[in-house]
Design a protein around this motif. Structure first.
Motif, short mmCIF file in Angstrom:
data_model
loop_
_atom_site.label_atom_id
_atom_site.label_comp_id
_atom_site.label_asym_id
_atom_site.label_seq_id
_atom_site.Cartn_x
_atom_site.Cartn_y
_atom_site.Cartn_z
N GLY A 1 0.80 -1.22 0.00
CA GLY A 1 0.00 0.00 0.00
C GLY A 1 0.83 1.27 0.00
O GLY A 1 0.52 2.23 -0.71
N ILE A 2 1.91 1.29 0.77
CA ILE A 2 2.74 2.50 0.82
C ILE A 2 3.57 2.62 -0.47
O ILE A 2 3.80 3.73 -0.96
N LYS A 3 3.98 1.51 -1.01
CA LYS A 3 4.74 1.56 -2.28
C LYS A 3 3.87 2.15 -3.39
O LYS A 3 4.31 2.99 -4.18
N MET A 4 2.62 1.70 -3.44
CA MET A 4 1.71 2.21 -4.47
C MET A 4 1.42 3.70 -4.25
O MET A 4 1.30 4.46 -5.21
N LEU A 5 1.31 4.09 -2.98
CA LEU A 5 1.08 5.51 -2.68
C LEU A 5 2.27 6.35 -3.14
O LEU A 5 2.10 7.41 -3.78
#
Lengths: 258, 258
Positions: free
Chosen positions: A21-25
């Motif tokens: 999730g943080i990588k995609m953000l």
């Protein structure tokens, strides 16, 4: 080299620096400014606004490339924001964005959420702050739409700011096609049947937190839960002033002069 | 034997079951009903509304006497309340009271406070709930006045209830003679200079959370900080609905229909 003309964006989460999730953000918002990531070194779900009072905190630099610097931290999401603003960033960030969380933080979950704890912390510092969640707990959930919506909202907030003392709780439904964004209220709700009773290897009783969410106003179309159940992304403005101003008069019988 | 005619009072805290503050609270409120204590087995300061998602919880019965039963729990203050209401108590309690905390939970500290996390949790369950704190961190602080005020407020709340969705954040100043009780707003404030940089035994950098509180409205006589600075106990009604209702209209430009 820091380009001070670009917005400075502090990114954190509660699923840990290695979560999808943080990588995609990060990928989604990289074009918006200089990104500094300070995120927990592992999962910190359900940490709310917890701070680390009795242990020292450690920060590790994980990497640096053009306008993207990544650190991990041994603490909570709020510790990450505090360390970032007090100790790591060279200037006050223009935006704090937390997520994208694996799982819903709508309704009463805002209170337990480490994702939102970080956004609330950014707000306490007077910085426009956003928490973003996808209503899917899976490690490999599809964050495509959620990250696109996160970028749209981040752009608007960078441009227009937020009212003082207010941050955003953004939730994206896990549906094939999100219908749009609705600005909502926090649905009234609570959790029930919250524990799974079991035994450890020695036969001693243990309790695992689980539960079923009960929406107490399922027909209220103004709520975040309604928006999500009907395919919309929900945006709830959350205030850091917890005072129930409208009941202060009603409670004046508690006043006492010795 | 349970006397079902007496009010049932769930007591917890965030300093742990062996802290002086909770012992003084129990002594003060014992005459008010049947007391069940479920408190963390050690200090959990600054745990906010954190829940334990990844570890099993354990509960240990520590003792039982007339109308007083004491358990310790391996979890957070919120875990204690959840376990009490879901698994341990035979009926819904009439009051949840948390404390007496060693240290202030006024102003923005309400957000980090495990004491208040527990009170907020009781409130989510629809139970009148109170968090009580003394503005003195010392393990052997004098809780005489704080426990007397806790009893007065607990009696009033047992008798009259609280508005739905609202719990109380009670702080008692550490002064020779408390002047009375004021119903207050949460003072606007923030923490600054929050870390003490140091090194571990291997020379590696570590950060200890510390800081100085900055009151952003020192002259506002309606705030909890003003009350405490002027010798009054502060009672702030806190709501679990974090929605900033008055800015929903202003944020409607974030709405988006795909």
């Amino acid at each position: 080299m820091t380009d001070s003309r670009k917005p400075l964006i502090l990114v954190t989460n509660d699923d840990g620096v290695n979560a999808l999730g943080i990588k995609m953000l990060i990928d989604a918002i990289r074009p918006l400014g200089e990104i500094v990531v300070i995120a927990p070194d592992g999962p910190r779900s359900g940490m709310s606004s917890a701070i680390t009072a009795f242990q020292p905190l450690r920060v590790h630099a994980l990497g640096e490339e053009c306008d993207l610097t990544v650190y991990s931290c041994t603490g909570t999401p709020v510790d990450c924001v505090k360390l970032g603003i007090n100790e790591i960033l060279e200037r006050k960030p223009d935006l704090v964005i937390s997520g994208i969380n694996h799982g819903s933080n709508a309704s009463i979950c805002v209170i337990y959420s480490g994702t939102m704890g970080a956004a609330i912390e950014g707000c306490i510092f007077g910085i426009p702050s956003i928490g973003v969640s996808l209503t899917n707990h899976a490690a490999l959930a599809d964050f495509t739409q959620a990250s696109a919506y996160a970028r749209v909202i981040a752009e608007k907030v960078l441009c227009e700011g937020l009212p003082q003392g207010v941050c955003l709780n953004v939730n994206i439904p896990d549906v094939q096609k999100v219908k749009g964004i609705r600005v909502c209220t926090q649905a009234k709700g609570r959790w029930a049947k919250e524990f799974y009773r079991s035994q450890d290897q020695m036969g001693r009783e243990i309790f695992w937190l689980t539960g079923e969410f009960e929406n107490e106003e399922p027909d209220n179309q103004h709520t975040d839960e309604w928006a999500l159940a009907n395919g919309y992304a929900s945006v709830v403005p959350c205030q850091i002033d917890m005072t129930a101003h409208d009941v202060i008069q009603k409670l004046n019988h508690l006043s006492l002069q010795d």
